[in-house]
Design a protein around this motif. Sequence first.
Motif, PDB file in Angstrom:
ATOM      1  N   GLN A  12      -3.919 -10.359  -5.267  1.00  0.00           N
ATOM      2  CA  GLN A  12      -5.217  -9.738  -5.500  1.00  0.00           C
ATOM      3  C   GLN A  12      -5.054  -8.226  -5.434  1.00  0.00           C
ATOM      4  O   GLN A  12      -4.139  -7.712  -4.780  1.00  0.00           O
ATOM      5  CB  GLN A  12      -6.250 -10.189  -4.456  1.00  0.00           C
ATOM      6  N   GLN A  13      -5.934  -7.527  -6.109  1.00  0.00           N
ATOM      7  CA  GLN A  13      -5.921  -6.070  -6.078  1.00  0.00           C
ATOM      8  C   GLN A  13      -7.349  -5.571  -6.005  1.00  0.00           C
ATOM      9  O   GLN A  13      -8.257  -6.158  -6.607  1.00  0.00           O
ATOM     10  CB  GLN A  13      -5.231  -5.504  -7.327  1.00  0.00           C
ATOM     11  N   GLY A  14      -7.561  -4.496  -5.265  1.00  0.00           N
ATOM     12  CA  GLY A  14      -8.893  -3.928  -5.188  1.00  0.00           C
ATOM     13  C   GLY A  14      -8.993  -2.883  -4.104  1.00  0.00           C
ATOM     14  O   GLY A  14      -8.027  -2.579  -3.404  1.00  0.00           O
ATOM     15  N   LYS A  15     -10.188  -2.325  -3.975  1.00  0.00           N
ATOM     16  CA  LYS A  15     -10.480  -1.334  -2.945  1.00  0.00           C
ATOM     17  C   LYS A  15     -10.751  -2.078  -1.644  1.00  0.00           C
ATOM     18  O   LYS A  15     -11.684  -2.868  -1.556  1.00  0.00           O
ATOM     19  CB  LYS A  15     -11.700  -0.510  -3.340  1.00  0.00           C
ATOM     20  N   PRO A  16      -9.962  -1.857  -0.616  1.00  0.00           N
ATOM     21  CA  PRO A  16     -10.118  -2.671   0.591  1.00  0.00           C
ATOM     22  C   PRO A  16     -11.262  -2.192   1.481  1.00  0.00           C
ATOM     23  O   PRO A  16     -11.506  -0.995   1.632  1.00  0.00           O
ATOM     24  CB  PRO A  16      -8.780  -2.474   1.296  1.00  0.00           C
ATOM     25  N   GLN A  17     -11.960  -3.148   2.060  1.00  0.00           N
ATOM     26  CA  GLN A  17     -12.923  -2.846   3.114  1.00  0.00           C
ATOM     27  C   GLN A  17     -12.232  -2.816   4.474  1.00  0.00           C
ATOM     28  O   GLN A  17     -12.576  -2.017   5.337  1.00  0.00           O
ATOM     29  CB  GLN A  17     -14.040  -3.891   3.117  1.00  0.00           C
ATOM     30  N   VAL A  18     -11.270  -3.717   4.656  1.00  0.00           N
ATOM     31  CA  VAL A  18     -10.531  -3.744   5.921  1.00  0.00           C
ATOM     32  C   VAL A  18      -9.029  -3.617   5.706  1.00  0.00           C
ATOM     33  O   VAL A  18      -8.326  -3.091   6.572  1.00  0.00           O
ATOM     34  CB  VAL A  18     -10.838  -5.025   6.728  1.00  0.00           C
ATOM     35  N   GLY A  19      -8.513  -4.111   4.584  1.00  0.00           N
ATOM     36  CA  GLY A  19      -7.083  -4.019   4.341  1.00  0.00           C
ATOM     37  C   GLY A  19      -6.586  -5.113   3.429  1.00  0.00           C
ATOM     38  O   GLY A  19      -7.367  -5.748   2.704  1.00  0.00           O
ATOM     39  N   ALA A  20      -5.287  -5.356   3.467  1.00  0.00           N
ATOM     40  CA  ALA A  20      -4.666  -6.342   2.593  1.00  0.00           C
ATOM     41  C   ALA A  20      -3.513  -7.008   3.326  1.00  0.00           C
ATOM     42  O   ALA A  20      -2.878  -6.407   4.200  1.00  0.00           O
ATOM     43  CB  ALA A  20      -4.167  -5.684   1.309  1.00  0.00           C
ATOM     44  N   ALA A  21      -3.248  -8.259   2.952  1.00  0.00           N
ATOM     45  CA  ALA A  21      -2.171  -9.012   3.582  1.00  0.00           C
ATOM     46  C   ALA A  21      -1.522  -9.933   2.565  1.00  0.00           C
ATOM     47  O   ALA A  21      -2.184 -10.442   1.651  1.00  0.00           O
ATOM     48  CB  ALA A  21      -2.712  -9.831   4.761  1.00  0.00           C
ATOM     49  N   ALA A  22      -0.243 -10.150   2.738  1.00  0.00           N
ATOM     50  CA  ALA A  22       0.501 -11.108   1.920  1.00  0.00           C
ATOM     51  C   ALA A  22       1.378 -11.935   2.848  1.00  0.00           C
ATOM     52  O   ALA A  22       2.170 -11.383   3.620  1.00  0.00           O
ATOM     53  CB  ALA A  22       1.360 -10.387   0.887  1.00  0.00           C
ATOM     54  N   THR A  23       1.210 -13.245   2.794  1.00  0.00           N
ATOM     55  CA  THR A  23       2.015 -14.151   3.608  1.00  0.00           C
ATOM     56  C   THR A  23       2.388 -15.357   2.758  1.00  0.00           C
ATOM     57  O   THR A  23       1.920 -15.510   1.628  1.00  0.00           O
ATOM     58  CB  THR A  23       1.263 -14.649   4.861  1.00  0.00           C
ATOM     59  N   GLY A  24       3.183 -16.253   3.339  1.00  0.00           N
ATOM     60  CA  GLY A  24       3.608 -17.428   2.611  1.00  0.00           C
ATOM     61  C   GLY A  24       2.598 -18.550   2.561  1.00  0.00           C
ATOM     62  O   GLY A  24       2.839 -19.559   1.901  1.00  0.00           O
ATOM     63  N   ASN A  25       1.452 -18.399   3.231  1.00  0.00           N
ATOM     64  CA  ASN A  25       0.484 -19.480   3.316  1.00  0.00           C
ATOM     65  C   ASN A  25      -0.918 -18.884   3.392  1.00  0.00           C
ATOM     66  O   ASN A  25      -1.158 -17.925   4.125  1.00  0.00           O
ATOM     67  CB  ASN A  25       0.775 -20.325   4.558  1.00  0.00           C
ATOM     68  N   ALA A  26      -1.851 -19.449   2.635  1.00  0.00           N
ATOM     69  CA  ALA A  26      -3.201 -18.892   2.565  1.00  0.00           C
ATOM     70  C   ALA A  26      -3.892 -18.876   3.923  1.00  0.00           C
ATOM     71  O   ALA A  26      -4.680 -17.966   4.220  1.00  0.00           O
ATOM     72  CB  ALA A  26      -4.039 -19.684   1.559  1.00  0.00           C
ATOM     73  N   ASP A  27      -3.633 -19.874   4.789  1.00  0.00           N
ATOM     74  CA  ASP A  27      -4.229 -19.871   6.128  1.00  0.00           C
ATOM     75  C   ASP A  27      -3.826 -18.628   6.908  1.00  0.00           C
ATOM     76  O   ASP A  27      -4.638 -18.028   7.618  1.00  0.00           O
ATOM     77  CB  ASP A  27      -3.805 -21.121   6.905  1.00  0.00           C
ATOM     78  N   ALA A  28      -2.570 -18.237   6.799  1.00  0.00           N
ATOM     79  CA  ALA A  28      -2.089 -17.065   7.525  1.00  0.00           C
ATOM     80  C   ALA A  28      -2.659 -15.779   6.944  1.00  0.00           C
ATOM     81  O   ALA A  28      -3.000 -14.846   7.682  1.00  0.00           O
ATOM     82  CB  ALA A  28      -0.562 -17.031   7.503  1.00  0.00           C
ATOM     83  N   THR A  29      -2.765 -15.708   5.624  1.00  0.00           N
ATOM     84  CA  THR A  29      -3.328 -14.507   4.998  1.00  0.00           C
ATOM     85  C   THR A  29      -4.783 -14.329   5.395  1.00  0.00           C
ATOM     86  O   THR A  29      -5.228 -13.227   5.740  1.00  0.00           O
ATOM     87  CB  THR A  29      -3.190 -14.589   3.471  1.00  0.00           C
ATOM     88  N   ARG A  30      -5.536 -15.419   5.371  1.00  0.00           N
ATOM     89  CA  ARG A  30      -6.943 -15.336   5.803  1.00  0.00           C
ATOM     90  C   ARG A  30      -7.043 -14.931   7.271  1.00  0.00           C
ATOM     91  O   ARG A  30      -7.916 -14.140   7.652  1.00  0.00           O
ATOM     92  CB  ARG A  30      -7.638 -16.669   5.566  1.00  0.00           C
ATOM     93  N   ALA A  31      -6.159 -15.459   8.103  1.00  0.00           N
ATOM     94  CA  ALA A  31      -6.188 -15.109   9.528  1.00  0.00           C
ATOM     95  C   ALA A  31      -5.955 -13.617   9.722  1.00  0.00           C
ATOM     96  O   ALA A  31      -6.631 -12.969  10.541  1.00  0.00           O
ATOM     97  CB  ALA A  31      -5.132 -15.912  10.286  1.00  0.00           C
ATOM     98  N   ALA A  32      -5.004 -13.045   8.984  1.00  0.00           N
ATOM     99  CA  ALA A  32      -4.744 -11.607   9.099  1.00  0.00           C
ATOM    100  C   ALA A  32      -5.982 -10.795   8.748  1.00  0.00           C
ATOM    101  O   ALA A  32      -6.350  -9.846   9.462  1.00  0.00           O
ATOM    102  CB  ALA A  32      -3.576 -11.223   8.194  1.00  0.00           C
ATOM    103  N   LEU A  33      -6.653 -11.160   7.671  1.00  0.00           N
ATOM    104  CA  LEU A  33      -7.839 -10.406   7.249  1.00  0.00           C
ATOM    105  C   LEU A  33      -9.009 -10.634   8.199  1.00  0.00           C
ATOM    106  O   LEU A  33      -9.803  -9.721   8.431  1.00  0.00           O
ATOM    107  CB  LEU A  33      -8.192 -10.791   5.819  1.00  0.00           C
TER     108      LEU A  33
END
Length: 506
Positions: A12-33
């Motif tokens: 995904q790309q865009g103007k972040p409200q809090v930030g951005a994360a990339a992980t190997g699993n969607a559960d982990a990426t959502r947890a980071a955000l």
Amino acid sequence: MADPEPIPSTWQQGKPQVGAAATGNADATRAALDILEAGGNAIDAAVAAAYVMGTVEPLDSGIGAGGFMILHDAASGRTESIDFLGTCPAAAKYELYASMDAGNEYVIRVKGRENERGHRSVAVPGSVRGLGAAQAKFGKLAMADVLAPAIALAEGGFRVGHKAALRMARTEKLLSLTPATRKLLLKPDGSLYRAGDEMANPEYGASLRLIAKQGPEVLYEGVLGDLLIAEMEAHDGFLSKADLMGYEAIWRDPATARFRGYDVATMPPPSSGSLVFAGLAALEGETVTDGAHYGQLADAMLAMFRKRAASFGDPAFLKAAPGESSETTSLAVIDRDGNAACITYSNNNHSGVVLPGTGILLNNQMMLFSPWPGNPNEVVAGKRPVSSMMPSLMFRDGKIRMAIGASGSTRIPTSIMQVLFNRLVLGDALPDAVGRARVHAETESMLADQELEETVQPLADSRGLKLTLSPGRDPMLASVQAVGVNDDGTMAAVGDPRARAAGMVR
């Protein structure tokens, strides 16, 4: 278990409200955000995502693992790295014998494969100490808040992801090594979990709750450590109480480099990260044309591995780490304030030993050492092994511009080399840079995506390399997770499509 959410696109790309994360699993990426939205910074978010990855992909990482983290604190301008690789137990010693392999070559092996599987393959796990030290020093939230997403998933359940299911299938024999391992990693009827199946690990959730309440010491001097040592003593393992109590995560000055106007911070030895940027620097004056660049990259890779072998051991016995697994966890986070963190950590291939009552699958990082005595990577008490893991950060004019890491054994440095070359030399957008077909050249061999056959076969032939083609964009050629910051302040978060990974901007 919560209702399943749609699998996101890999980037995904865009103007972040809090930030951005990339992980190997969607559960982990959502947890980071989610952690960023709760007021945490990139360090909090990366540690939270790492513990989630250990929950939803337990074969690759978790409480029993070890690895590296590099981070940047925007307020102080400090960039630091922490080494929490597993260390060699003091009692470790293997009986060796000589044999001939399938290719009729003379090899030295460990009797009983004790360094590969079972209790004697377990190095001192470093992840709890290292992740705890980083979060305590640079995070903003309480550890209990950071661990909450992983606890919720362990206790409430999750859906098995594509890569987790693939890993279980590839190590199926090891999943029956002990009763506790069978109980956790196989279904009640003894069959494998498949992608999309529901799975939970409430005992692991309880272990995480102990860490949240008592801190890292619970593994090294507390009840989890007592359980670990009791298991080792009952099964003639090498790991001792003294090994646990003496373990330290080490803060190290990052290795630095400069490439195409970017300042780079990566892991110093025992990582080989600095060799990647030396390889890229050697290409900086080359005339590059798209397509023909694979030959230039292959030569840089071969030179990199020659330097690595010369630095870390005799090439006749040590072609990188002897038993380095391609199964690793890597993730990257950048927040809106310019804090950044990148973690790569691993169980190696895993020992096949689940610590009873805890849900913790233990590493087999002893396989990373060379059992042959008298070389720089030999089995020595307290030593850390050679590693290809190299979480890295890139800056321009003092501002964070990229966090990038990968999983995939010796394909980690070559995949990162290619992604950065694609992005900074060929001018690819970050998703395209990660998504391009790849090649890997090492010692006497070349591995490449099958679609490159016509391009790389002549390259392999002219260099005397044996070519192996990898079909279907397999994660064998590494899985790269990256977050980039563009000049206009937008962020791109890219999870490697090879692993069906997930990058998100929120």
